[in-house]
Design an enzyme around this catalytic site. Structure first.
Site, PDB file in Angstrom:
ATOM      1  N   SER A  16       7.017  -0.959   2.892  1.00  0.00           N
ATOM      2  CA  SER A  16       5.949  -0.329   2.114  1.00  0.00           C
ATOM      3  C   SER A  16       4.950  -1.397   1.713  1.00  0.00           C
ATOM      4  CB  SER A  16       6.535   0.339   0.865  1.00  0.00           C
ATOM      5  OG  SER A  16       5.511   0.878   0.047  1.00  0.00           O
ATOM      6  N   TRP A  82      -1.582   6.198  -2.195  1.00  0.00           N
ATOM      7  CA  TRP A  82      -0.455   6.444  -1.300  1.00  0.00           C
ATOM      8  C   TRP A  82       0.712   5.512  -1.594  1.00  0.00           C
ATOM      9  CZ3 TRP A  82       2.334   9.607   0.761  1.00  0.00           C
ATOM     10  CH2 TRP A  82       3.289   9.262   1.734  1.00  0.00           C
ATOM     11  N   GLU A  85       2.509   6.758  -4.705  1.00  0.00           N
ATOM     12  CA  GLU A  85       3.280   7.974  -4.423  1.00  0.00           C
ATOM     13  C   GLU A  85       4.546   7.621  -3.631  1.00  0.00           C
ATOM     14  OE1 GLU A  85       2.214  11.608  -5.097  1.00  0.00           O
ATOM     15  OE2 GLU A  85       1.563  10.216  -6.671  1.00  0.00           O
ATOM     16  N   GLU A  86       4.370   6.733  -2.675  1.00  0.00           N
ATOM     17  CA  GLU A  86       5.498   6.285  -1.852  1.00  0.00           C
ATOM     18  C   GLU A  86       6.532   5.560  -2.697  1.00  0.00           C
ATOM     19  OE1 GLU A  86       4.958   4.785   2.453  1.00  0.00           O
ATOM     20  OE2 GLU A  86       4.997   2.979   1.209  1.00  0.00           O
ATOM     21  N   LEU A  87       6.046   4.760  -3.645  1.00  0.00           N
ATOM     22  CA  LEU A  87       6.937   3.986  -4.510  1.00  0.00           C
ATOM     23  C   LEU A  87       7.845   4.898  -5.321  1.00  0.00           C
ATOM     24  CD1 LEU A  87       7.858   1.307  -5.742  1.00  0.00           C
ATOM     25  CD2 LEU A  87       5.959   1.494  -7.365  1.00  0.00           C
TER      26      LEU A  87
END
Length: 431
Positions: A16, A82, A85-87
């Site tokens: 990520s 993004w 949100e991914e985290l």
């Protein structure tokens, strides 16, 4: 580069990162993992142009099929919708114990990310104005991320630090670690005493140095490893060096030579500069095994100066005088096992049960005496006698009975020869 086009959703590693690292640290790490045949997912920055609902679906799909996530946190990471949100998805899997997360703070202050201050303050504030309903959840996610032990990197050339850490995980040198089993038998009282010396609750400001000493094979390293596994989450960073002799001096400002890798991904030597970049004046847990001379303690003295408040440094040695000369005030001696614990440990290794069969009782008693009640020798000897008949036991014990010191050396050879052939024992465990 991205693996998102693959029909499979299974990846060992999920990377990520924000767009600025997609062409730097993250892409360099991705290529290194790819060349080693490790399935790794790295999202293309252009995918952020797609609807957020589609992106969240993709992220969850690829994350749930991964074992390990590396989060490269740059200055722009906390300003990417993004990434944030991914985290949250990553941390949710981490909290469920389904994913191990390794944060990498790349060219950005750890404290700035935690409190959204400094260089990231204004961009994050503007992001919050655009997404007022999400900003609080993002703040919490960034704080939780900084609570996870990670690495501080300042140069792209340090990507090998991350790579070695991931390779250690891949080779199962670190995760998953056994937290229960025969290695802990009889060591409960030792761990209780060690925790009293560590004094984590009442001593938060000082950098405390603890010494563990005792004869070879008595269980010093086993004790330290269990304590390390149990406590590392209480620290911002953690390091385990298997052999003090493998620490060498190197200035971080000078070109860094490559660390020596084993076939299993472990590091055979490590520079003081590498440890300095890992510790970085943060609260850390450091364990240094096999300390056997004062020259090695000079490197330890330098390492101590880099430790932040609340750090704990554990030195393991067979020589109590070294600890005394170095001024270590908190010292614990690991003594041989008590008779009942020794017999149980041997029986588990030889028969995979708590007590030996009746026909092997007297032979087992002799074996415990031969191993001098030392956990490592008991385990090695028991394993070597497993599935052998009484006649073979008698022959082996007669050969070993005699000189205590030579006997222990002979038993240890059974293990060390095998380890040398496999070359899978890492000497430096990164956080």
């Amino acid at each position: 580069m991205t693996s998102s086009s693959s029909s499979s959703t299974y990846f060992d590693i999920f990377l990520s990162s924000a767009e600025d690292t997609g062409k730097g640290l993250a892409s360099h790490l991705y290529r290194s993992l790819y060349l080693r045949g490790i399935p790794t997912y790295l999202r293309d920055a252009k995918l952020e142009e797609r609807p957020s609902s589609s992106l969240v679906y993709d992220a969850r799909k690829y994350i749930q099929g991964s074992k390990f996530a590396v989060v490269v946190v740059s200055q722009s990471y906390p300003t990417s919708v993004w990434c944030l949100e991914e985290l949250q998805i990553l941390l949710n899997f981490h909290d469920q114990g389904r994913l191990y997360v390794l944060p990498i703070f790349y060219e950005v202050s750890f404290s700035d990310i935690r409190s959204q201050t400094g260089a990231v303050a204004e961009p994050f504030r503007k992001l919050g104005e655009t997404y007022p309903d999400k900003v609080q959840a993002w703040r919490i996610a960034l704080i939780k991320l900084t609570d996870i032990p990670g690495l501080d990197l300042h140069h792209l050339s340090e990507v090998d630090v991350v790579l070695n850490r991931v390779l250690l995980y891949k080779s199962e040198a670190i995760y998953p670690r056994e937290t229960k089993g025969v290695g802990l038998l009889g060591l409960d009282r030792h761990m209780k005493a060690l925790y009293q010396l560590l004094d984590l609750k009442n001593s938060t400001e000082e950098v405390r140095l603890i010494g563990i000493w005792g004869p070879g094979g008595v269980g010093k390293t086993t004790l330290a490893r269990f304590a390390y596994d149990d406590l590392y989450n209480n620290f911002h960073t953690h390091v385990f060096v298997d052999k003090a002799e493998n620490i060498y001096y190197q200035d971080l400002e000078k070109p860094r030579s490559e660390e020596t890798l084993t076939s299993g991904g472990g590091i055979r030597s490590v520079s003081t500069g590498m440890i300095k970049s890992t510790v970085g004046h943060r609260k850390g847990l450091l364990v240094i095994d096999c300390v056997d001379n004062l020259e090695q303690l000079k490197a330890v003295a330098e390492i101590l100066s880099w430790c932040g408040s609340g750090s704990r440094v554990i030195l393991i040695t067979q020589d109590k005088n070294l600890l005394t000369q170095f001024g270590v005030q908190h010292v614990y001696e690991v003594k041989s096992l008590r008779y009942d614990d020794a017999l149980q440990l041997f029986s588990q290794s030889a028969f995979e049960r708590q007590n030996p069969p009746t026909s092997f009782e007297s032979l087992s008693l002799r074996a415990v005496q031969v191993a001098s009640f030392l956990p490592l020798t008991l385990t090695i000897l028991g394993s070597s006698l497993r599935n052998k008949n009484e006649e073979e036991w008698e022959k082996e014990l007669q050969k070993l009975e005699g000189d205590r010191e030579n006997t222990i050396m002979e038993i240890m050879k059974k293990s060390y020869t095998r380890e040398d052939e496999n070359d899978q024992i890492p000497s430096f465990i990164l956080p």
